[in-house]
Structure formats: structure tokens, C-alpha cells
Design a protein around this motif. Sequence first.
Motif, short mmCIF file in Angstrom:
data_model
loop_
_atom_site.label_atom_id
_atom_site.label_comp_id
_atom_site.label_asym_id
_atom_site.label_seq_id
_atom_site.Cartn_x
_atom_site.Cartn_y
_atom_site.Cartn_z
N GLU A 96 0.83 -1.21 0.00
CA GLU A 96 0.00 0.00 0.00
C GLU A 96 0.86 1.26 0.00
OE1 GLU A 96 -3.41 0.37 -0.30
OE2 GLU A 96 -3.19 -1.72 -0.86
N LYS A 99 2.01 1.70 -3.47
CA LYS A 99 0.95 2.18 -4.35
C LYS A 99 0.79 3.69 -4.25
CE LYS A 99 -2.04 -1.94 -4.49
NZ LYS A 99 -3.36 -2.49 -4.08
N LEU A 100 0.92 4.21 -3.04
CA LEU A 100 0.79 5.65 -2.83
C LEU A 100 2.10 6.39 -3.08
CD1 LEU A 100 -1.44 5.66 0.38
CD2 LEU A 100 -2.13 6.26 -1.94
N LYS A 101 3.15 5.62 -3.47
CA LYS A 101 4.47 6.18 -3.76
C LYS A 101 5.06 6.91 -2.55
CE LYS A 101 3.66 6.71 -8.73
NZ LYS A 101 4.67 5.76 -9.16
N TYR A 102 4.84 6.34 -1.37
CA TYR A 102 5.42 6.90 -0.16
C TYR A 102 6.79 6.28 0.08
CZ TYR A 102 0.95 9.04 1.15
OH TYR A 102 -0.19 9.82 1.18
N ARG A 137 -7.79 5.01 2.93
CA ARG A 137 -6.92 5.50 1.86
C ARG A 137 -7.21 6.97 1.57
NH1 ARG A 137 -7.35 1.56 -2.75
NH2 ARG A 137 -5.93 0.29 -1.51
N THR A 140 -5.85 9.07 4.34
CA THR A 140 -4.38 9.10 4.28
C THR A 140 -3.91 10.18 3.31
OG1 THR A 140 -4.18 6.75 4.81
CG2 THR A 140 -2.32 7.76 3.68
N VAL A 141 -4.54 10.22 2.15
CA VAL A 141 -4.15 11.22 1.15
C VAL A 141 -4.48 12.63 1.65
CG1 VAL A 141 -4.61 12.07 -1.19
CG2 VAL A 141 -4.40 9.61 -0.76
N LYS A 146 -0.37 13.62 -1.60
CA LYS A 146 0.06 12.70 -2.64
C LYS A 146 1.55 12.86 -2.89
CE LYS A 146 -4.36 12.53 -5.14
NZ LYS A 146 -5.03 12.76 -6.45
N SER A 147 2.18 11.75 -3.23
CA SER A 147 3.60 11.79 -3.53
C SER A 147 3.82 12.21 -4.97
CB SER A 147 4.23 10.42 -3.27
OG SER A 147 5.62 10.46 -3.50
#
Length: 230
Positions: A96, A99-102, A137, A140-141, A146-147
Motif C-alpha cells: 500500500e 501504491k501511494l508512492k510513499y 486511503r 491518508t491522502v 500525494k507523492s
Amino acid sequence: MASCTFTALPIISNPTNSSSPTLPWRLNPHSLATSLFGRKLSIRLSTSRRFVSKHQPAIATVLSSLPTLKPERASSEKTPKWSSRAIKSFAMAELEARKLKYPNTGTEAILMGILVEGTSIAAKFLRANGITLFKVRDETVKLLGKSDMYYFSPEHPPLTEPAQRALDWAVDEKLKSGENGEITTTYLLLGIWSEKDSAGHKIMASLGFDDQKAQELAKSKNEDIVLSYK
């Protein structure tokens, strides 16, 4: 003039049966060129051989523990092991985060990982109280943003400090309980809740999770799944 190309594979005939047709092993491509309805028909011999892979099959590694800041626990036989659902939840948390590019796996990612795994008592408790993967999700954003779309997370994003403390809290609480068995996903979720300033705690609180629900969930913290027979 259109050209059609076919590949002729060698056919092995039965030498004991004289009535079976036998094709020659070596064919002259020039003698096979002909004309069929105005098209040039050519047949080429196949030089392909059976491919034998030299690579060994991939071997899946099954973990029995999660990262810890206390290295003495890794080699201690007295340290309880994590349940398979908790380990899968952690693996899903890393996914995850990617996916969020963290760049890191935080408490919010572990929370999502628990919901992605979905079969533990902790995950079912969250869903029963309206806390779903999509809501977490989105929160979180909203909280972390966003990354960069061009950023690529590492294969195993390292844990943030709150996430690592949540894991160690879960182990400590299991040891304090004196109970036998594995460290369940519920311990992992309560570890996130114990980190008051973490993103995971804030997201849970914004979605209606509170200390009362934490106490209710803690009653089944030594079980990862309830099997019912009907």
C-alpha cells in the motif's frame, strides 16, 4: 506477389511400420518452393530446439517475525512469533505504501494492510465499525498528501519511527499478557492506536475509533480468527 512462409518440423516415423510415411530429415528448401494460386509458397526448416531453463524456481520466504528495534528478540526463543495474518498484513502494508508512492511504511500503511488482508478479527472489527480500506486511503491522502508521480518507492519501504514503535508495543504487550500463542493482528492494530501522534491513530480517530472500541477489541486480542461451525 504475396509470400507465405511455413515452418516444417521434423516428423519421426515408426521404423517398424513400413506402411507409415517417412519424411526426410534434411529437406532442400529450394526444391520446396512452388507456386500456389499466384503466391510464392516457401517452406523453411525449423532450427528451434527445446528450451531448457537454467534458472532455479523461485522460493518463497515465510517470515516468522517482523522488524524490531530490539535485536535480542530476533534470536530469542522466548519471543512469541507473529501470526500468519499479521505477517501478511505487514506485507500488504508495504504494498500500500508503494501504491501511494510513499518513501516509508507508516502506521497508516499498516492500517491499510490489515484491511487488505481482511480475514482477521481486527479487520472485521474495523469494517463492522465503518472503517473501510477506501475510507482509510482517502483519509491518508488528505492527511499526508500525494507523492510525486515520478517517485518510485523502494521494494520494501522502511518503517517510520511510529510504525516501528507500534510493532514493538505489540510484542511487549504480548509478553506482558503471559499468554501462549502468536502475536495476532489485533495486537498490531492496538499498537497503531497506542501511537497517539501517528497518522494511523489520527485516521482511526477521524473514522470513529476510540478508546472504548479499543478496549472492546482487546478482549479478543489473543485470537486472530473465529471459526464457526453450523
